[in-house]
Enzyme design. Structure first.
Site, PDB file in Angstrom:
ATOM      1  N   HIS A  54      25.959 -10.834 -20.904  1.00 28.68           N
ATOM      2  CA  HIS A  54      27.243 -11.508 -21.095  1.00 28.68           C
ATOM      3  C   HIS A  54      28.174 -10.659 -21.950  1.00 28.68           C
ATOM      4  N   TYR A  65      35.340   1.172   7.335  1.00 31.84           N
ATOM      5  CA  TYR A  65      35.249   1.845   6.046  1.00 31.84           C
ATOM      6  C   TYR A  65      36.397   2.832   5.772  1.00 31.84           C
ATOM      7  N   CYS A  70      32.715  10.927   0.435  1.00 32.25           N
ATOM      8  CA  CYS A  70      32.476  10.098  -0.752  1.00 32.25           C
ATOM      9  C   CYS A  70      33.187  10.612  -2.010  1.00 32.25           C
ATOM     10  N   LYS A 119      37.059  10.721  -1.900  1.00 29.40           N
ATOM     11  CA  LYS A 119      37.445   9.312  -1.697  1.00 29.40           C
ATOM     12  C   LYS A 119      37.318   8.520  -2.995  1.00 29.40           C
ATOM     13  N   GLU A 140      39.483   2.064   3.256  1.00 27.35           N
ATOM     14  CA  GLU A 140      39.407   2.713   1.939  1.00 27.35           C
ATOM     15  C   GLU A 140      40.624   3.604   1.701  1.00 27.35           C
ATOM     16  N   GLU A 200      26.354 -10.815 -14.190  1.00 24.18           N
ATOM     17  CA  GLU A 200      25.521 -11.949 -14.622  1.00 24.18           C
ATOM     18  C   GLU A 200      25.654 -13.149 -13.697  1.00 24.18           C
ATOM     19  N   CYS A 216      30.269  14.528   2.622  1.00 25.95           N
ATOM     20  CA  CYS A 216      30.346  13.711   1.408  1.00 25.95           C
ATOM     21  C   CYS A 216      31.103  14.429   0.305  1.00 25.95           C
TER      22      CYS A 216
HETATM   23  P1  FAD Z   1      27.173  16.123   6.727  1.00 30.59           P
HETATM   24  O1  FAD Z   1      27.276  15.870   5.275  1.00 30.59           O
HETATM   25  O2  FAD Z   1      28.346  15.789   7.546  1.00 30.59           O
HETATM   26  O3  FAD Z   1      26.809  17.662   6.900  1.00 30.59           O
HETATM   27  C1  FAD Z   1      26.724  18.292   8.145  1.00 30.59           C
HETATM   28  C2  FAD Z   1      27.070  19.758   7.982  1.00 30.59           C
HETATM   29  O4  FAD Z   1      26.651  20.493   9.132  1.00 30.59           O
HETATM   30  C3  FAD Z   1      28.574  20.000   7.870  1.00 30.59           C
HETATM   31  O5  FAD Z   1      28.864  20.892   6.834  1.00 30.59           O
HETATM   32  C4  FAD Z   1      28.929  20.606   9.228  1.00 30.59           C
HETATM   33  O6  FAD Z   1      30.082  21.398   9.175  1.00 30.59           O
HETATM   34  C5  FAD Z   1      27.673  21.399   9.510  1.00 30.59           C
HETATM   35  N1  FAD Z   1      27.462  21.737  10.926  1.00 30.59           N
HETATM   36  C6  FAD Z   1      27.702  20.982  12.025  1.00 30.59           C
HETATM   37  N2  FAD Z   1      27.312  21.624  13.124  1.00 30.59           N
HETATM   38  C7  FAD Z   1      26.808  22.825  12.729  1.00 30.59           C
HETATM   39  C8  FAD Z   1      26.229  23.918  13.413  1.00 30.59           C
HETATM   40  N3  FAD Z   1      26.044  23.906  14.738  1.00 30.59           N
HETATM   41  N4  FAD Z   1      25.840  24.990  12.697  1.00 30.59           N
HETATM   42  C9  FAD Z   1      25.986  25.020  11.355  1.00 30.59           C
HETATM   43  N5  FAD Z   1      26.516  23.994  10.647  1.00 30.59           N
HETATM   44  C10 FAD Z   1      26.906  22.903  11.331  1.00 30.59           C
HETATM   45  N6  FAD Z   1      28.690   7.810   2.300  1.00 30.59           N
HETATM   46  C11 FAD Z   1      28.299   7.200   1.171  1.00 30.59           C
HETATM   47  O7  FAD Z   1      27.101   7.052   0.937  1.00 30.59           O
HETATM   48  N7  FAD Z   1      29.200   6.751   0.243  1.00 30.59           N
HETATM   49  C12 FAD Z   1      30.523   6.897   0.414  1.00 30.59           C
HETATM   50  O8  FAD Z   1      31.310   6.495  -0.431  1.00 30.59           O
HETATM   51  C13 FAD Z   1      30.980   7.549   1.594  1.00 30.59           C
HETATM   52  N8  FAD Z   1      32.284   7.754   1.784  1.00 30.59           N
HETATM   53  C14 FAD Z   1      32.702   8.404   2.901  1.00 30.59           C
HETATM   54  C15 FAD Z   1      34.059   8.604   3.062  1.00 30.59           C
HETATM   55  C16 FAD Z   1      34.526   9.249   4.188  1.00 30.59           C
HETATM   56  C17 FAD Z   1      36.005   9.475   4.348  1.00 30.59           C
HETATM   57  C18 FAD Z   1      33.601   9.713   5.176  1.00 30.59           C
HETATM   58  C19 FAD Z   1      34.087  10.427   6.389  1.00 30.59           C
HETATM   59  C20 FAD Z   1      32.246   9.524   5.014  1.00 30.59           C
HETATM   60  C21 FAD Z   1      31.785   8.860   3.873  1.00 30.59           C
HETATM   61  N9  FAD Z   1      30.420   8.637   3.660  1.00 30.59           N
HETATM   62  C22 FAD Z   1      30.007   7.987   2.527  1.00 30.59           C
HETATM   63  C23 FAD Z   1      29.408   9.070   4.643  1.00 30.59           C
HETATM   64  C24 FAD Z   1      28.721  10.384   4.184  1.00 30.59           C
HETATM   65  O9  FAD Z   1      29.694  11.369   3.932  1.00 30.59           O
HETATM   66  C25 FAD Z   1      27.771  10.860   5.280  1.00 30.59           C
HETATM   67  O10 FAD Z   1      26.873   9.807   5.567  1.00 30.59           O
HETATM   68  C26 FAD Z   1      26.952  12.092   4.850  1.00 30.59           C
HETATM   69  O11 FAD Z   1      27.783  13.155   4.504  1.00 30.59           O
HETATM   70  C27 FAD Z   1      26.035  12.507   6.005  1.00 30.59           C
HETATM   71  O12 FAD Z   1      25.303  13.642   5.654  1.00 30.59           O
HETATM   72  P2  FAD Z   1      24.684  14.597   6.790  1.00 30.59           P
HETATM   73  O13 FAD Z   1      23.797  15.542   6.066  1.00 30.59           O
HETATM   74  O14 FAD Z   1      24.144  13.808   7.889  1.00 30.59           O
HETATM   75  O15 FAD Z   1      25.954  15.367   7.382  1.00 30.59           O
HETATM   76  P1  NDP Z   2      33.472   3.124  12.352  1.00 31.70           P
HETATM   77  O1  NDP Z   2      32.870   3.572  13.608  1.00 31.70           O
HETATM   78  O2  NDP Z   2      32.630   2.348  11.404  1.00 31.70           O
HETATM   79  O3  NDP Z   2      34.791   2.252  12.675  1.00 31.70           O
HETATM   80  C1  NDP Z   2      35.760   2.650  13.575  1.00 31.70           C
HETATM   81  C2  NDP Z   2      36.972   1.740  13.487  1.00 31.70           C
HETATM   82  O4  NDP Z   2      37.995   2.217  14.378  1.00 31.70           O
HETATM   83  C3  NDP Z   2      36.688   0.315  13.913  1.00 31.70           C
HETATM   84  O5  NDP Z   2      37.503  -0.549  13.181  1.00 31.70           O
HETATM   85  C4  NDP Z   2      37.088   0.326  15.406  1.00 31.70           C
HETATM   86  O6  NDP Z   2      37.495  -0.927  15.881  1.00 31.70           O
HETATM   87  C5  NDP Z   2      38.293   1.239  15.373  1.00 31.70           C
HETATM   88  N1  NDP Z   2      38.539   1.913  16.645  1.00 31.70           N
HETATM   89  C6  NDP Z   2      37.646   2.513  17.446  1.00 31.70           C
HETATM   90  N2  NDP Z   2      38.274   3.070  18.516  1.00 31.70           N
HETATM   91  C7  NDP Z   2      39.592   2.807  18.373  1.00 31.70           C
HETATM   92  C8  NDP Z   2      40.738   3.138  19.123  1.00 31.70           C
HETATM   93  N3  NDP Z   2      40.650   3.837  20.261  1.00 31.70           N
HETATM   94  N4  NDP Z   2      41.939   2.737  18.679  1.00 31.70           N
HETATM   95  C9  NDP Z   2      42.046   2.028  17.529  1.00 31.70           C
HETATM   96  N5  NDP Z   2      40.989   1.681  16.770  1.00 31.70           N
HETATM   97  C10 NDP Z   2      39.765   2.065  17.184  1.00 31.70           C
HETATM   98  O7  NDP Z   2      34.011   4.438  11.669  1.00 31.70           O
HETATM   99  P2  NDP Z   2      34.470   4.921  10.243  1.00 31.70           P
HETATM  100  O8  NDP Z   2      35.087   6.221  10.538  1.00 31.70           O
HETATM  101  O9  NDP Z   2      35.275   3.939   9.488  1.00 31.70           O
HETATM  102  O10 NDP Z   2      33.115   5.150   9.417  1.00 31.70           O
HETATM  103  C11 NDP Z   2      32.075   5.992   9.919  1.00 31.70           C
HETATM  104  C12 NDP Z   2      30.847   5.874   9.044  1.00 31.70           C
HETATM  105  O11 NDP Z   2      31.051   6.592   7.815  1.00 31.70           O
HETATM  106  C13 NDP Z   2      30.528   4.441   8.620  1.00 31.70           C
HETATM  107  O12 NDP Z   2      29.645   3.824   9.524  1.00 31.70           O
HETATM  108  C14 NDP Z   2      29.914   4.618   7.258  1.00 31.70           C
HETATM  109  O13 NDP Z   2      28.509   4.590   7.320  1.00 31.70           O
HETATM  110  C15 NDP Z   2      30.378   5.956   6.743  1.00 31.70           C
HETATM  111  N6  NDP Z   2      31.288   5.713   5.609  1.00 31.70           N
HETATM  112  C16 NDP Z   2      30.789   5.175   4.454  1.00 31.70           C
HETATM  113  C17 NDP Z   2      31.624   4.858   3.396  1.00 31.70           C
HETATM  114  C18 NDP Z   2      31.081   4.228   2.158  1.00 31.70           C
HETATM  115  O14 NDP Z   2      29.874   4.229   1.961  1.00 31.70           O
HETATM  116  N7  NDP Z   2      31.907   3.668   1.296  1.00 31.70           N
HETATM  117  C19 NDP Z   2      33.059   5.124   3.478  1.00 31.70           C
HETATM  118  C20 NDP Z   2      33.481   5.700   4.726  1.00 31.70           C
HETATM  119  C21 NDP Z   2      32.605   5.968   5.747  1.00 31.70           C
HETATM  120  P3  NDP Z   2      36.495  -1.970  16.632  1.00 31.70           P
HETATM  121  O15 NDP Z   2      35.877  -2.784  15.548  1.00 31.70           O
HETATM  122  O16 NDP Z   2      37.408  -2.738  17.514  1.00 31.70           O
HETATM  123  O17 NDP Z   2      35.499  -1.154  17.404  1.00 31.70           O
END
Ligand code: FAD
Ligand code: NDP
Length: 526
Positions: free
Chosen positions: A501, A232, A96, A99, A236, A506, A91
């Protein structure tokens, strides 16, 4: 026997603690819980958390606040192009936070265009400099990384920048950046290792494409970009890159935003198209070639369309086709933690795995929303249950979320198609409207995609089971209504609430047109 002649006489594990005052004193001094569940002397720690992301940090700090001996191991494996980052997980570093800041950059671009209509005069052509944005974003992330380290130290949580792997249910092996190995034992473990982006198995994918793990710290402007995937992350990133004026195409395998309300997903697609994002639908890339090295390079992406091989030349390919749970190579097979064999996520009862002293939180949990606040809430509540006698479980129902595309889509509860599946079409009433945000009027902006709907269960006093809004600041709008839905709000509660408003929010207090009626929902001014 105790010499204490008053009640209560409090005993813990057969030892007399004293009366009520002594018990409260022990609690205020953070001693009570460790008297009730004393640390097992044989282990170095009471709790070790593997993964210092959203969930792991929250759980470790909460556990330490009960006087427990806690450690966190966090380690980031570099991406195929070598990107790595600091403490805080997805995140903060590659999710997050960067982003939302880049989303803000796109919004500002629109605001600059609006500003002329509001009387602002500026003569020069406005342009966007990626390097300045990147630096601002990365500086902020750096300060957060530092803040997390300080917070762990303040809470006396031991931090190891090392990769952890289970040796047995009470022992992990930790390997740091220099390959130095240490062994740690703990009474309990929380796995919070998160997810990492997946690559397709096609030639050139790992060599020439990047993922969201690389994008936010990319040292050069990505230029013309192909975003592969339609969920997502892909939408985004496509949205904010286009908002910065870049030429952006999204490659869609099937539908947009699987799992979300599909009526809104289609509106998002239309809106993005109107804002210069191109879509190539019903196809996937088959190979990627590099035409020219550079920053950015020139790449050629091949795909099939209507039975013919086609290609698109771009500077950057952003793979956003989903994320894999980080549950392999960490010894879960050795200790017998059950995983879903298809997606590698941990099968748990709440956050309890099938191994009694091992728990899991956050993105790696099967069937739970993959969102930061979910990981944090689950981590905090789990620590309280482990060490503070709480029995409060994390409630994974009606979790609100927002897609920042950059027109924001906020939702809470069920998509319309899911509500129909769950309650039956006859029991569902959908109130909906297009709307015109006031700030769009003077700026002469097209509001045809701004839309909101409330999905109500007629069989349960029109309880609101789904709330959806597509428009500016939808994230801010949705959060408060999620509280109302937690409280079981009905359409009548929404109607009885007086609006603020003039706001967008609203509109939820005055919705009157049902989908069934086919009534006019065109945006009206006030
Ligand atoms: P993480 O935050 O991924 O933390 C896991 C940590 O464990 C990492 O630092 C990793 O390197 C470490 N790790 C892994 N394996 C090991 C190991 N064996 N030993 C030691 N360390 C290890 N969520 C939202 O709510 N709002 C958003 O706007 C949003 N935007 C997103 C945008 C993007 C591009 C992405 C990819 C995700 C987004 N998310 C968003 C999702 C959010 O980031 C995740 O849901 C959240 O970070 C999950 O937290 P976590 O603690 O499960 O794992
Ligand atoms: P998702 O698993 O949600 O989506 C994957 C996308 O890639 C789908 O559109 C899928 O299509 C497509 N896809 C899968 N395999 C292939 C392939 N081989 N070739 C081409 N397209 C493919 O993953 P995201 O990475 O977008 O998000 C992961 C999670 O991170 C989300 O579930 C969300 O919870 C979290 N997140 C939250 C955000 C927020 O809160 N604003 C922002 C970003 C991430 P198909 O539908 O056909 O399977």
């Amino acid at each position: 026997m105790t010499g204490q002649r008053t009640v209560p006489n409090v005993f813990i594990g057969g030892t007399h603690l004293g009366g009520a005052d002594d018990t409260f004193k022990a609690q205020s001094e953070n001693r009570l819980m460790s008297l009730i569940s004393p640390p097992t002397a044989d282990y170095t720690y009471d709790l070790v958390v593997i993964g210092g992301g959203s969930g792991g940090l929250a759980a470790s700090k909460e556990a330490a606040s009960f006087g427990k001996k806690v450690a966190v191991c966090d380690f980031v494996k570099p991406t195929p192009v070598g990107t790595t980052w600091g403490l805080g997980g997805t995140c903060v570093n590659v999710g997050c936070i960067p982003k939302k800041l880049m989303h803000q950059a796109a919004i500002l671009g629109q605001s600059i265009r609006d500003a002329r209509h509001y009387g602002w005069e500026f003569s020069e052509e406005v342009s966007h400099k990626w390097e300045t944005l990147r630096k601002g974003v990365q500086d902020h992330i750096g300060s957060l990384n530092w803040g997390y380290r300080v917070a762990l130290r303040d809470k006396s949580v031991a931090y190891q920048n090392a990769y952890a792997e289970f040796v047995d249910p009470h022992t992990i092996k930790c390997v740091n950046r220099r390959g130095k190995e240490t062994t740690i034992t703990s009474d309990k473990f929380i796995i919070a290792t998160g997810m990492r982006p997946r690559y397709p198995d096609i030639p050139g994918a790992k060599e020439f494409s990047i993922t969201s793990d690389d994008l936010f710290s990319l040292p050069y402007c990505p230029g013309k970009t192909l975003c592969v995937g339609a969920s997502y992350v892909s939408l985004e990133c496509a949205g904010f890159l286009a908002g910065m004026g870049l030429d952006v195409t999204v490659m869609v395998r099937s539908i947009l935003l699987r799992g979300f309300d599909q009526e809104i997903a289609e509106r998002i697609g239309l809106h993005m198209e109107k804002h210069s994002v191109k879509f190539i639908k019903k196809t996937v890339p088959t190979r990627i070639e590099r035409l020219k090295e550079g920053t950015p390079p020139s790449l050629r992406v091949f795909y099939n369309e209507d039975g013919a091989e086609k290609h698109l030349d771009v500077n950057t390919v952003l793979m956003a086709i989903g994320r894999d749970a980080c549950t392999t190579g960490i010894g879960l097979d050795k200790v017998g933690v059950m995983l879903n064999q298809k997606n590698g996520q941990v099968i748990a009862n709440g956050e309890q795995t099938n191994i009694p002293n091992i728990y899991a939180i956050g993105d790696i949990l099967e069937g739970k929303p993959e969102l930061t606040p979910v990981a944090i809430e689950a981590g905090i509540l789990l620590a309280r249950r482990m060490f503070a006698g709480s029995d409060v479980q994390c409630d994974y129902v009606n979790v609100p979320t927002t897609v920042f595309t950059p027109l924001e889509y906020g939702c809470c509860g069920l998509a319309e198609e899911d509500a129909i599946k769950q309650y039956g079409e006859d029991n569902i009433e959908v109130y909906h409207t297009n709307y015109m945000p006031l700030e769009y009027t003077v700026a002469g902006r097209d509001a045809s995609d701004c839309y909101a709907k409330l999905i109500c269960n007629k069989a349960d006093k029109e309880r609101v089971v789904g709330l959806h809004i597509l428009g500016p600041n939808a994230g801010e709008v949705t959060q408060g209504y999620a509280v109302a839905m937690k409280c079981g709000a009905t359409k009548q509660h929404f109607d009885a609430t007086i609006g603020i408003h003039p706001t967008v929010s609203e509109l939820f207090t005055t919705l009157s047109v049902t989908k069934n009626s086919g009534g006019d929902i065109m945006a009206k001014g006030c």
